[in-house]
Write a protein that holds these residues in place. Sequence first.
Motif, short mmCIF file in Angstrom:
data_model
loop_
_atom_site.label_atom_id
_atom_site.label_comp_id
_atom_site.label_asym_id
_atom_site.label_seq_id
_atom_site.Cartn_x
_atom_site.Cartn_y
_atom_site.Cartn_z
N ALA A 72 0.83 -1.20 0.00
CA ALA A 72 0.00 0.00 0.00
C ALA A 72 0.87 1.26 0.00
N SER A 73 1.91 1.25 0.81
CA SER A 73 2.81 2.40 0.88
C SER A 73 3.52 2.63 -0.45
N LEU A 74 4.01 1.58 -1.04
CA LEU A 74 4.69 1.68 -2.33
C LEU A 74 3.74 2.16 -3.43
N LEU A 75 2.52 1.63 -3.45
CA LEU A 75 1.54 2.05 -4.44
C LEU A 75 1.14 3.51 -4.21
N ALA A 76 0.96 3.90 -2.97
CA ALA A 76 0.58 5.28 -2.66
C ALA A 76 1.61 6.27 -3.18
N GLU A 77 2.86 5.87 -3.20
CA GLU A 77 3.90 6.74 -3.74
C GLU A 77 3.85 6.83 -5.26
N GLU A 78 3.34 5.80 -5.90
CA GLU A 78 3.29 5.74 -7.37
C GLU A 78 2.06 6.44 -7.95
N LEU A 79 0.98 6.52 -7.20
CA LEU A 79 -0.30 6.97 -7.75
C LEU A 79 -0.37 8.46 -8.13
N PRO A 80 0.21 9.38 -7.37
CA PRO A 80 0.09 10.79 -7.78
C PRO A 80 0.64 11.01 -9.19
N GLY A 81 -0.18 11.66 -10.00
CA GLY A 81 0.18 11.90 -11.39
C GLY A 81 -0.40 10.88 -12.36
N MET A 82 -0.82 9.74 -11.83
CA MET A 82 -1.45 8.73 -12.70
C MET A 82 -2.88 9.14 -13.01
N THR A 83 -3.37 8.68 -14.15
CA THR A 83 -4.78 8.91 -14.50
C THR A 83 -5.62 7.73 -14.03
N LEU A 84 -6.92 7.94 -13.95
CA LEU A 84 -7.81 6.85 -13.57
C LEU A 84 -7.72 5.70 -14.57
N SER A 85 -7.52 6.03 -15.84
CA SER A 85 -7.34 5.00 -16.87
C SER A 85 -6.11 4.16 -16.59
N GLU A 86 -5.02 4.80 -16.19
CA GLU A 86 -3.79 4.06 -15.87
C GLU A 86 -3.99 3.17 -14.64
N VAL A 87 -4.77 3.65 -13.68
CA VAL A 87 -5.06 2.84 -12.50
C VAL A 87 -5.86 1.60 -12.90
N ARG A 88 -6.84 1.78 -13.77
CA ARG A 88 -7.64 0.63 -14.23
C ARG A 88 -6.78 -0.41 -14.93
N ASP A 89 -5.70 0.04 -15.59
CA ASP A 89 -4.84 -0.86 -16.35
C ASP A 89 -3.80 -1.59 -15.50
N LEU A 90 -3.65 -1.22 -14.24
CA LEU A 90 -2.70 -1.93 -13.37
C LEU A 90 -3.11 -3.39 -13.23
N ASP A 91 -2.12 -4.26 -13.15
CA ASP A 91 -2.44 -5.67 -12.94
C ASP A 91 -1.58 -6.24 -11.82
N ARG A 92 -1.79 -7.50 -11.55
CA ARG A 92 -1.11 -8.20 -10.46
C ARG A 92 0.41 -8.05 -10.55
N ASP A 93 0.93 -8.15 -11.77
CA ASP A 93 2.38 -8.04 -11.95
C ASP A 93 2.91 -6.66 -11.56
N ASP A 94 2.11 -5.62 -11.78
CA ASP A 94 2.53 -4.27 -11.39
C ASP A 94 2.71 -4.19 -9.87
N ALA A 95 1.77 -4.76 -9.13
CA ALA A 95 1.86 -4.76 -7.67
C ALA A 95 3.07 -5.55 -7.20
N LEU A 96 3.31 -6.69 -7.81
CA LEU A 96 4.45 -7.51 -7.43
C LEU A 96 5.76 -6.84 -7.81
N ASP A 97 5.78 -6.13 -8.94
CA ASP A 97 7.00 -5.42 -9.34
C ASP A 97 7.35 -4.33 -8.34
N LEU A 98 6.36 -3.65 -7.80
CA LEU A 98 6.63 -2.62 -6.79
C LEU A 98 7.32 -3.22 -5.57
N LEU A 99 6.88 -4.41 -5.17
CA LEU A 99 7.48 -5.07 -4.01
C LEU A 99 8.91 -5.54 -4.29
N GLY A 100 9.15 -5.92 -5.52
CA GLY A 100 10.49 -6.36 -5.89
C GLY A 100 10.80 -7.80 -5.54
#
Length: 129
Positions: A72-100
Amino acid sequence: MQGSKMYQEVILNHYRNPRRWGRLSPVTVSHTGENASCGDELTFDLRLAGDGETIEEVAFTGEGCAISIASASLLAEELPGMTLSEVRDLDRDDALDLLGIEPTPMRIPCAVLAEKVVQDGVESYEEGT
């Protein structure tokens, strides 16, 4: 091995010191979701810019394991500046990539909870506008 240790340190740091922790006021989108299998619960608040499409500010609160809070913390840092369309396009791999790291199968729902909460909130917002 050393890379894995580095990511573990990043996860623990975000768990102990979550970024963008708190609530927003005023808020455009607010949504709470939980991982029914373990009880982790997150609430995300989003404030949209004047265009109604770009995320201007983000905050979150919740209770959960190190993986869910760090995600949640990592995602919260990434979200500012993103559009709602970009948020809709996020997938499981994006979340896992943030964690590393690749969490165990039992922890994947924890790792993607934040993304799901934000996407569900955006979907509810768009249905209501």
